[in-house]
Design an enzyme around this catalytic site. Structure first.
Site, PDB file in Angstrom:
ATOM      1  N   ASP A  53      -1.440  -7.648   3.341  1.00  0.00           N
ATOM      2  CA  ASP A  53      -0.435  -8.928   3.009  1.00  0.00           C
ATOM      3  C   ASP A  53       0.862  -8.393   2.384  1.00  0.00           C
ATOM      4  O   ASP A  53       1.209  -7.109   2.168  1.00  0.00           O
ATOM      5  CB  ASP A  53      -1.088  -9.713   2.122  1.00  0.00           C
ATOM      6  CG  ASP A  53      -1.069  -9.297   0.740  1.00  0.00           C
ATOM      7  OD1 ASP A  53      -1.485  -7.950   0.591  1.00  0.00           O
ATOM      8  OD2 ASP A  53      -0.556  -9.997  -0.179  1.00  0.00           O
ATOM      9  N   GLY A 100      -7.433  -6.415   1.541  1.00  0.00           N
ATOM     10  CA  GLY A 100      -6.911  -5.969   2.565  1.00  0.00           C
ATOM     11  C   GLY A 100      -7.891  -5.550   3.603  1.00  0.00           C
ATOM     12  O   GLY A 100      -7.480  -5.688   4.987  1.00  0.00           O
ATOM     13  N   GLU A 102     -11.732   1.632   3.786  1.00  0.00           N
ATOM     14  CA  GLU A 102     -10.537   1.215   3.226  1.00  0.00           C
ATOM     15  C   GLU A 102      -9.304   0.805   4.337  1.00  0.00           C
ATOM     16  O   GLU A 102      -9.646   1.311   5.418  1.00  0.00           O
ATOM     17  CB  GLU A 102      -9.698   2.260   2.421  1.00  0.00           C
ATOM     18  CG  GLU A 102     -10.084   2.352   0.950  1.00  0.00           C
ATOM     19  CD  GLU A 102      -9.271   1.498   0.066  1.00  0.00           C
ATOM     20  OE1 GLU A 102      -8.602   0.518   0.560  1.00  0.00           O
ATOM     21  OE2 GLU A 102      -9.342   1.701  -1.190  1.00  0.00           O
ATOM     22  N   ASP A 103      -8.429  -0.176   3.859  1.00  0.00           N
ATOM     23  CA  ASP A 103      -7.559  -0.540   4.955  1.00  0.00           C
ATOM     24  C   ASP A 103      -6.450   0.515   4.970  1.00  0.00           C
ATOM     25  O   ASP A 103      -6.144   0.989   6.209  1.00  0.00           O
ATOM     26  CB  ASP A 103      -6.855  -1.811   4.400  1.00  0.00           C
ATOM     27  CG  ASP A 103      -6.604  -2.002   3.084  1.00  0.00           C
ATOM     28  OD1 ASP A 103      -6.668  -1.043   2.327  1.00  0.00           O
ATOM     29  OD2 ASP A 103      -6.002  -3.086   2.483  1.00  0.00           O
ATOM     30  N   PHE A 162       6.549   0.008   4.476  1.00  0.00           N
ATOM     31  CA  PHE A 162       5.590  -1.185   3.968  1.00  0.00           C
ATOM     32  C   PHE A 162       4.724  -1.874   5.102  1.00  0.00           C
ATOM     33  O   PHE A 162       5.645  -2.306   6.018  1.00  0.00           O
ATOM     34  CB  PHE A 162       6.327  -1.795   3.064  1.00  0.00           C
ATOM     35  CG  PHE A 162       5.378  -2.827   2.216  1.00  0.00           C
ATOM     36  CD1 PHE A 162       4.618  -2.368   1.293  1.00  0.00           C
ATOM     37  CD2 PHE A 162       4.966  -4.044   2.705  1.00  0.00           C
ATOM     38  CE1 PHE A 162       3.529  -3.189   0.610  1.00  0.00           C
ATOM     39  CE2 PHE A 162       4.164  -4.952   1.986  1.00  0.00           C
ATOM     40  CZ  PHE A 162       3.326  -4.443   1.070  1.00  0.00           C
ATOM     41  N   ARG A 184      -1.495 -11.748   6.691  1.00  0.00           N
ATOM     42  CA  ARG A 184      -2.924 -11.021   6.664  1.00  0.00           C
ATOM     43  C   ARG A 184      -3.512 -11.346   7.783  1.00  0.00           C
ATOM     44  O   ARG A 184      -4.283 -10.829   8.700  1.00  0.00           O
ATOM     45  CB  ARG A 184      -3.785 -11.638   5.642  1.00  0.00           C
ATOM     46  CG  ARG A 184      -3.621 -11.271   4.096  1.00  0.00           C
ATOM     47  CD  ARG A 184      -4.698 -11.579   3.307  1.00  0.00           C
ATOM     48  NE  ARG A 184      -4.495 -11.423   1.981  1.00  0.00           N
ATOM     49  CZ  ARG A 184      -4.711 -10.320   1.316  1.00  0.00           C
ATOM     50  NH1 ARG A 184      -4.734  -9.190   1.851  1.00  0.00           N
ATOM     51  NH2 ARG A 184      -4.413 -10.131   0.011  1.00  0.00           N
ATOM     52  N   ASP A 216      -2.542   5.367   0.479  1.00  0.00           N
ATOM     53  CA  ASP A 216      -1.083   5.525   0.263  1.00  0.00           C
ATOM     54  C   ASP A 216      -1.123   6.550  -0.889  1.00  0.00           C
ATOM     55  O   ASP A 216      -1.198   7.928  -0.288  1.00  0.00           O
ATOM     56  CB  ASP A 216      -0.781   4.344  -0.078  1.00  0.00           C
ATOM     57  CG  ASP A 216       0.873   4.209  -0.422  1.00  0.00           C
ATOM     58  OD1 ASP A 216       1.265   5.317   0.262  1.00  0.00           O
ATOM     59  OD2 ASP A 216       1.471   3.559  -0.814  1.00  0.00           O
ATOM     60  N   LYS A 252      -1.538   6.915   4.893  1.00  0.00           N
ATOM     61  CA  LYS A 252       0.064   7.214   4.918  1.00  0.00           C
ATOM     62  C   LYS A 252       0.103   8.566   4.092  1.00  0.00           C
ATOM     63  O   LYS A 252       0.314   8.444   2.815  1.00  0.00           O
ATOM     64  CB  LYS A 252       0.539   6.157   3.865  1.00  0.00           C
ATOM     65  CG  LYS A 252       1.911   5.393   4.226  1.00  0.00           C
ATOM     66  CD  LYS A 252       2.520   4.387   3.257  1.00  0.00           C
ATOM     67  CE  LYS A 252       2.347   2.770   3.544  1.00  0.00           C
ATOM     68  NZ  LYS A 252       2.804   2.258   2.723  1.00  0.00           N
TER      69      LYS A 252
HETATM   70  P1  5GP Z   1      -2.692   3.682  -3.310  1.00  0.00           P
HETATM   71  O1  5GP Z   1      -3.589   3.589  -4.569  1.00  0.00           O
HETATM   72  O2  5GP Z   1      -3.328   4.752  -2.227  1.00  0.00           O
HETATM   73  O3  5GP Z   1      -1.206   4.053  -3.548  1.00  0.00           O
HETATM   74  O4  5GP Z   1      -2.635   2.342  -2.600  1.00  0.00           O
HETATM   75  C1  5GP Z   1      -3.629   1.785  -1.940  1.00  0.00           C
HETATM   76  C2  5GP Z   1      -3.584   0.343  -1.908  1.00  0.00           C
HETATM   77  O5  5GP Z   1      -2.278  -0.120  -1.817  1.00  0.00           O
HETATM   78  C3  5GP Z   1      -4.289  -0.172  -0.510  1.00  0.00           C
HETATM   79  O6  5GP Z   1      -5.534  -0.467  -0.731  1.00  0.00           O
HETATM   80  C4  5GP Z   1      -3.409  -1.418  -0.245  1.00  0.00           C
HETATM   81  O7  5GP Z   1      -4.026  -2.400  -0.987  1.00  0.00           O
HETATM   82  C5  5GP Z   1      -1.931  -1.269  -0.902  1.00  0.00           C
HETATM   83  N1  5GP Z   1      -1.029  -0.698   0.189  1.00  0.00           N
HETATM   84  C6  5GP Z   1      -0.615   0.809   0.187  1.00  0.00           C
HETATM   85  N2  5GP Z   1       0.251   0.594   1.273  1.00  0.00           N
HETATM   86  C7  5GP Z   1       0.687  -0.513   1.712  1.00  0.00           C
HETATM   87  C8  5GP Z   1       1.257  -1.048   2.652  1.00  0.00           C
HETATM   88  O8  5GP Z   1       2.072  -0.172   3.397  1.00  0.00           O
HETATM   89  N3  5GP Z   1       1.268  -2.498   3.094  1.00  0.00           N
HETATM   90  C9  5GP Z   1       0.184  -3.426   2.197  1.00  0.00           C
HETATM   91  N4  5GP Z   1       0.294  -4.510   2.422  1.00  0.00           N
HETATM   92  N5  5GP Z   1      -0.251  -2.617   1.241  1.00  0.00           N
HETATM   93  C10 5GP Z   1      -0.318  -1.322   0.902  1.00  0.00           C
HETATM   94 MG    MG Z   2      -7.157  -1.818  -0.476  1.00  0.00          MG
END
Ligand code: 5GP
Ligand code: MG
Length: 484
Positions: A453, A340, A393-394, A446, A459, A397, A425
């Protein structure tokens, strides 16, 4: 037969019966510690298990100890208890003077004077300790030590059968898959059945990240009339995050009731961290890893544009300016977590005015439906020792991916390690991770676009948009017109 021997016999009889009943592993362990405390006539009893790294011990089942004492933090194995873990029985006559006690003051407030601990071993391997706490100064007898050791063996049987249950619950093909990580001990307390399938989904998600969890670990009294008349048992406890999690159900009436209980619990036990997780939250969580109802949606489309392309570019330029300033003369390595992040990384790097190296790592959640771990599939190639790493990081969450990646990078001994994320987030954070540079704080939706993606689509959008369920194809096409 002495009165004490009779008491031991009765307690062991009760324990044997419990072990042979169909209550959950965690209920069995609670019964063991309660019966032990009673039979020995002590204030409390606690089963403490080692975490997967064998660094810390935490209370897994206990009786007679206050919430405050149980939440005092974990025992560091290095500092004390090495003797017990060295498979020996340890007797502490007076906590006030014994240097092996880590929380002396709290133990005294709890009115604990003497402690006896024995190792808990599964097939010869020490997995934790079983302790009893006495109010009065007490020299435990050989018979009492023997009794406690027997209970420790019974506890090991419960833990071991918990492990068996877990294997049984996995799909057949996953059974033989080699695991690069040992199963966290707490997961061995996986109950034979969860009260709700969503709880099982959540447990699976936690397993992905090797986040230790305990199912229904503790009941809190919410009301008393002489004795407790209302109890509340949160669904999960995550020791590493010191967090209780309660799942909500689809029934609105029940949700209101749960909200009330959680509010009440927070009032009565302000030191307890608890989070309510709604069904849609973990459906979304699971969707990211390809599981659950949201992941399988066939018709989908892009909803509203949240951050336009010019907004994104402007903010990336600002971030680059800050970073260039802060990293002057340090030649950082930018490390991105694929996939991402590739759009953001490319733009960010082009706006930086300091020289940088750039590298990527890729991770996957392996084991399919029954996945057990986050795995690094492609590691950073550059030697990171002594380097200044900026992890890019993108989106962050829950923060679980990030906390995994950070500990992975830390192990490579960089000179410094900071984090830059385009999107944060924050409202959904579970793991406590520090973000040094944040592009935008975004809502609990989301998101797709600018590298993000949904099932490999979207993307290439230059903006960040909200993903919507069940949108007709035409709207997807409309959204894609924004491409230029
Ligand atoms: P975490 O481990 O912080 O819950 O999740 C992080 C990863 O989940 C991010 O690097 C990304 O790949 C994916 N992710 C989290 N939120 C979103 C979202 O709203 N949209 C998309 N496409 N990916 C997300
Ligand atoms: Mg990621």
């Amino acid at each position: 037969m002495s009165k004490q021997t009779l008491g031991f016999n009765r307690a062991l009889g009760d324990m044997a019966e419990a072990l042979n009943s169909d209550i959950t592993a965690s209920e069995k362990l609670h019964l063991l510690v309660r019966a032990t405390a009673r039979a020995l006539g002590v204030r409390g009893c606690s089963l403490m298990l080692l975490d997967a790294q064998r660094m810390r011990l935490f209370h897994t089942a206990s009786h007679g100890l206050s919430e405050r004492y149980l939440k005092k933090g974990f025992l560091e194995v290095e500092r004390s208890l090495t003797e017990v873990l060295g498979e020996r029985v340890v007797a502490i006559l007076d906590v006030a003077t014994d240097p092996r006690i880590q929380f002396q003051e709290l133990a005294q407030q709890e009115r604990i004077t003497s402690i006896l601990s024995v190792p808990v071993k599964i097939k010869g391997e020490v997995v934790g300790i079983l302790c009893v706490y006495s109010r009065t100064r007490r020299e435990f007898t050989a018979a009492e030590e023997q009794f406690l050791t027997t209970v420790a063996n019974l506890a090991a049987v419960v833990l071991e059968s918990g492990r068996l249950n877990e294997v049984e619950m996995r799909p057949r093909e996953a059974k033989d898959e080699p695991s690069s990580h040992p199963t966290p001990l707490t997961s061995q307390l996986k109950p034979a059945t969860f009260a709700h399938p969503s709880e099982e989904d959540f447990a699976r998600l936690l397993d992905f990240y090797q986040i230790e969890w305990i199912y229904e670990p503790r009941s809190f009294a919410l009301q008393w009339e002489g004795k407790a008349t209302e109890m509340f048992t949160p669904d999960f406890y995550l020791p590493a995050l010191d967090l209780y999690v309660e799942m909500t159900t689809l029934k609105p009436g029940l949700t209101r009731e749960k909200n009330r209980k959680v509010r009440r619990l927070r009032e009565l036990y302000p030191e307890v961290n608890i989070k309510l997780l709604a069904r849609r939250d973990y459906d979304r969580l699971l969707a990211k890893y390809g599981h659950g109802p949201l992941a399988g949606a066939k018709t989908h489309g892009v909803g509203r544009v949240l951050l336009s392309a010019p907004q994104v570019q402007k903010r990336v330029r600002q971030l680059a300016k800050e970073i260039s300033h802060d990293y002057e003369g340090r030649h950082p390595v930018l490390v991105g977590v694929l996939r991402g992040v590739f759009c953001f990384m490319a733009d960010l790097m082009r706006y930086l005015t300091v020289p940088t190296d750039v590298d990527f790592m890729a991770i996957s959640y392996y084991g399919g439906e029954s996945g057990k771990a986050v795995r690094v599939t492609t590691d950073v190639g550059i030697n990171l020792e002594g380097r200044h790493i900026l992890l890019v990081e993108d989106i962050v969450d829950t923060g679980m991916t990030l906390s995994f990646v950070l500990s992975h990078l830390k192990a490579r001994n960089p000179a410094s390690l900071q984090v830059c994320t385009l999107l944060d987030k924050r409202v959904r954070r579970l793991a406590d991770v520090h973000l040094n540079y944040v592009g935008f704080e975004v809502p609990d939706e989301f998101l797709v676009g600018y590298g993000l993606d949904y099932q490999e689509e979207y993307r290439n959008l230059p903006f960040v948009a909200l993903m919507q369920e069940e949108k007709p194809e035409s709207q997807v096409k409309d959204a894609k017109k924004h491409l230029r």
